[in-house]
Motif scaffolding. Sequence first.
Motif, PDB file in Angstrom:
ATOM      1  N   VAL A   1      29.046   7.319 -66.431  1.00 54.57           N
ATOM      2  CA  VAL A   1      28.071   6.260 -66.206  1.00 54.57           C
ATOM      3  C   VAL A   1      26.679   6.874 -66.247  1.00 54.57           C
ATOM      4  N   ALA A   2      25.868   6.409 -67.194  1.00 48.33           N
ATOM      5  CA  ALA A   2      24.548   7.015 -67.425  1.00 48.33           C
ATOM      6  C   ALA A   2      23.661   6.977 -66.185  1.00 48.33           C
ATOM      7  N   SER A   3      23.848   5.944 -65.353  1.00 50.24           N
ATOM      8  CA  SER A   3      22.960   5.798 -64.199  1.00 50.24           C
ATOM      9  C   SER A   3      23.544   6.445 -62.936  1.00 50.24           C
ATOM     10  N   ASN A   4      24.649   7.155 -63.063  1.00 54.35           N
ATOM     11  CA  ASN A   4      25.255   7.807 -61.898  1.00 54.35           C
ATOM     12  C   ASN A   4      25.848   9.156 -62.323  1.00 54.35           C
ATOM     13  N   LEU A   5      24.979   9.950 -62.948  1.00 58.19           N
ATOM     14  CA  LEU A   5      25.496  11.151 -63.620  1.00 58.19           C
ATOM     15  C   LEU A   5      25.973  12.235 -62.681  1.00 58.19           C
ATOM     16  N   GLU A   6      25.274  12.394 -61.549  1.00 59.55           N
ATOM     17  CA  GLU A   6      25.614  13.515 -60.686  1.00 59.55           C
ATOM     18  C   GLU A   6      27.083  13.454 -60.271  1.00 59.55           C
ATOM     19  N   ARG A   7      27.511  12.280 -59.830  1.00 58.96           N
ATOM     20  CA  ARG A   7      28.898  12.159 -59.412  1.00 58.96           C
ATOM     21  C   ARG A   7      29.863  12.205 -60.604  1.00 58.96           C
ATOM     22  N   ASN A   8      29.485  11.514 -61.683  1.00 58.30           N
ATOM     23  CA  ASN A   8      30.382  11.449 -62.846  1.00 58.30           C
ATOM     24  C   ASN A   8      30.603  12.808 -63.507  1.00 58.30           C
ATOM     25  N   LEU A   9      29.589  13.658 -63.468  1.00 58.13           N
ATOM     26  CA  LEU A   9      29.715  14.949 -64.162  1.00 58.13           C
ATOM     27  C   LEU A   9      30.579  15.945 -63.396  1.00 58.13           C
TER      28      LEU A   9
ATOM     29  N   ASP B   1      33.221  29.576 -45.490  1.00 59.24           N
ATOM     30  CA  ASP B   1      33.815  28.279 -45.820  1.00 59.24           C
ATOM     31  C   ASP B   1      34.975  28.517 -46.784  1.00 59.24           C
ATOM     32  N   ASP B   2      35.826  27.511 -46.973  1.00 59.90           N
ATOM     33  CA  ASP B   2      36.960  27.763 -47.867  1.00 59.90           C
ATOM     34  C   ASP B   2      36.564  27.616 -49.337  1.00 59.90           C
ATOM     35  N   ALA B   3      37.405  28.182 -50.186  1.00 65.94           N
ATOM     36  CA  ALA B   3      37.111  28.227 -51.622  1.00 65.94           C
ATOM     37  C   ALA B   3      36.864  26.825 -52.181  1.00 65.94           C
ATOM     38  N   ASN B   4      37.667  25.877 -51.728  1.00 67.29           N
ATOM     39  CA  ASN B   4      37.520  24.497 -52.153  1.00 67.29           C
ATOM     40  C   ASN B   4      36.099  23.981 -52.002  1.00 67.29           C
ATOM     41  N   ALA B   5      35.572  24.144 -50.796  1.00 66.51           N
ATOM     42  CA  ALA B   5      34.230  23.640 -50.492  1.00 66.51           C
ATOM     43  C   ALA B   5      33.170  24.404 -51.293  1.00 66.51           C
ATOM     44  N   ILE B   6      33.360  25.712 -51.397  1.00 65.53           N
ATOM     45  CA  ILE B   6      32.366  26.526 -52.111  1.00 65.53           C
ATOM     46  C   ILE B   6      32.353  26.168 -53.603  1.00 65.53           C
ATOM     47  N   ILE B   7      33.535  26.010 -54.185  1.00 66.34           N
ATOM     48  CA  ILE B   7      33.610  25.687 -55.619  1.00 66.34           C
ATOM     49  C   ILE B   7      32.946  24.327 -55.886  1.00 66.34           C
ATOM     50  N   ALA B   8      33.236  23.346 -55.037  1.00 68.28           N
ATOM     51  CA  ALA B   8      32.621  22.018 -55.215  1.00 68.28           C
ATOM     52  C   ALA B   8      31.099  22.122 -55.111  1.00 68.28           C
ATOM     53  N   ALA B   9      30.619  22.856 -54.117  1.00 62.78           N
ATOM     54  CA  ALA B   9      29.165  22.991 -53.930  1.00 62.78           C
ATOM     55  C   ALA B   9      28.525  23.689 -55.128  1.00 62.78           C
ATOM     56  N   GLU B  10      29.206  24.709 -55.644  1.00 62.47           N
ATOM     57  CA  GLU B  10      28.678  25.442 -56.800  1.00 62.47           C
ATOM     58  C   GLU B  10      28.593  24.536 -58.027  1.00 62.47           C
ATOM     59  N   LYS B  11      29.616  23.717 -58.204  1.00 69.56           N
ATOM     60  CA  LYS B  11      29.623  22.832 -59.370  1.00 69.56           C
ATOM     61  C   LYS B  11      28.544  21.764 -59.258  1.00 69.56           C
ATOM     62  N   TYR B  12      28.395  21.214 -58.050  1.00 66.93           N
ATOM     63  CA  TYR B  12      27.308  20.246 -57.881  1.00 66.93           C
ATOM     64  C   TYR B  12      25.960  20.914 -58.104  1.00 66.93           C
ATOM     65  N   GLY B  13      25.844  22.165 -57.705  1.00 64.11           N
ATOM     66  CA  GLY B  13      24.602  22.915 -57.934  1.00 64.11           C
ATOM     67  C   GLY B  13      24.312  23.048 -59.424  1.00 64.11           C
ATOM     68  N   PHE B  14      25.345  23.357 -60.193  1.00 66.10           N
ATOM     69  CA  PHE B  14      25.187  23.471 -61.650  1.00 66.10           C
ATOM     70  C   PHE B  14      24.754  22.134 -62.253  1.00 66.10           C
ATOM     71  N   ILE B  15      25.415  21.052 -61.818  1.00 71.09           N
ATOM     72  CA  ILE B  15      25.106  19.719 -62.346  1.00 71.09           C
ATOM     73  C   ILE B  15      23.666  19.331 -61.995  1.00 71.09           C
ATOM     74  N   GLN B  16      23.292  19.563 -60.734  1.00 72.08           N
ATOM     75  CA  GLN B  16      21.929  19.219 -60.316  1.00 72.08           C
ATOM     76  C   GLN B  16      20.901  20.004 -61.118  1.00 72.08           C
ATOM     77  N   GLY B  17      21.190  21.266 -61.373  1.00 73.48           N
ATOM     78  CA  GLY B  17      20.287  22.101 -62.171  1.00 73.48           C
ATOM     79  C   GLY B  17      20.139  21.565 -63.587  1.00 73.48           C
ATOM     80  N   ALA B  18      21.268  21.188 -64.181  1.00 70.65           N
ATOM     81  CA  ALA B  18      21.244  20.675 -65.563  1.00 70.65           C
ATOM     82  C   ALA B  18      20.483  19.347 -65.613  1.00 70.65           C
TER      83      ALA B  18
END
Length: 281
Positions: free
Chosen positions: A90-98, A248-265
């Motif tokens: 969804v073009a207007s909700n990219l952060e979550r969709n990506l 923190d556990d790997a799950n949480a760290i991986i999710a945070a890292e991916k959101y960080g990448f998306i936000q950066g892009a």
Amino acid sequence: DKIINIALVGNPNCGKTSLFNIVSGAHEHVGNYAGVTVGAKSGTMKYKGYQFNIVDLPGTYSLSAYSPEELYVMRYLREETPDVIVNVVVASNLERNLYLTSELIDMNRSMVIALNMYDELEKNKSTLEYKQLGKMLGVPIVPTKAYTGWGIDNLLDTIIEVYELRNPDTRHIHIKLRTEIEDGVRQLVDSFKIDSTLSPKFSPRYLAIKMLEKDPEVERILKDYPNYHEWERIRNRANEKIERELGDDANAIIAAEKYGFIQGALAETLQNGKTETENST
Ligand code: GDP
Ligand code: K
Ligand code: MG
């Protein structure tokens, strides 16, 4: 005609079925898959000498095996191995969709992103340099308005380009995670090399990340391999180190890292429209 098998993957309500209906026209039929209540529709169309077999998969927010829809999509992608995945966002909700896109990128499969509801972005007076974002993700992005059919030919042309390996934006990228995670991923990927029976359908990186996340479906798949206990030992050691060093556990760290990448892009490519309260002085 050459046959291209396509799967539509995306969050719920991103426009997959609208896209499916436009592409497949009157040829759609409902398919049933053994043992699941969550279904997928399939249809076909002919275009420029190709036959597109297209499957409308259930909506998912991620590729973790925590809901029937997610499990269904994971299994479908693994067992049916579509030639090209069309990731509808969804073009207007990219952060979550990506986020889902980031997991598909880990899978290292042929892919096109349909930037759907492009009209919403226009309505908000936002601009997205989608060509540049596509280059950053290594996946071509095509704007669409599935409810009107706008952009569909461009999408089909891009699917053909990707299928024929002549799309200039297609590139295999690694979304680089922080060192503590990458160390664990590398150790697991190296240890997977011992086992030549591990199907080439799996991207080792995807398996390694999902193993660090303790994804139940990936656990289930790997458990049948003779080297599972070695992999489990490496995983547990890596996870202990991650928790000790990062708290923190790997799950949480991986999710945070991916959101960080998306936000950066998105920070580099998305210009949000002016707010209505803005006024001149
Ligand atoms: P699905 O859950 O991914 O299969 O999404 P649907 O195809 O059911 O679409 C969800 C809603 O979005 C429906 O009301 C569609 O009419 C609407 N929709 C689909 N594509 C577009 C689009 O390009 N722009 C807008 N504004 N709405 C759309
Ligand atoms: K829907
Ligand atoms: Mg649908």
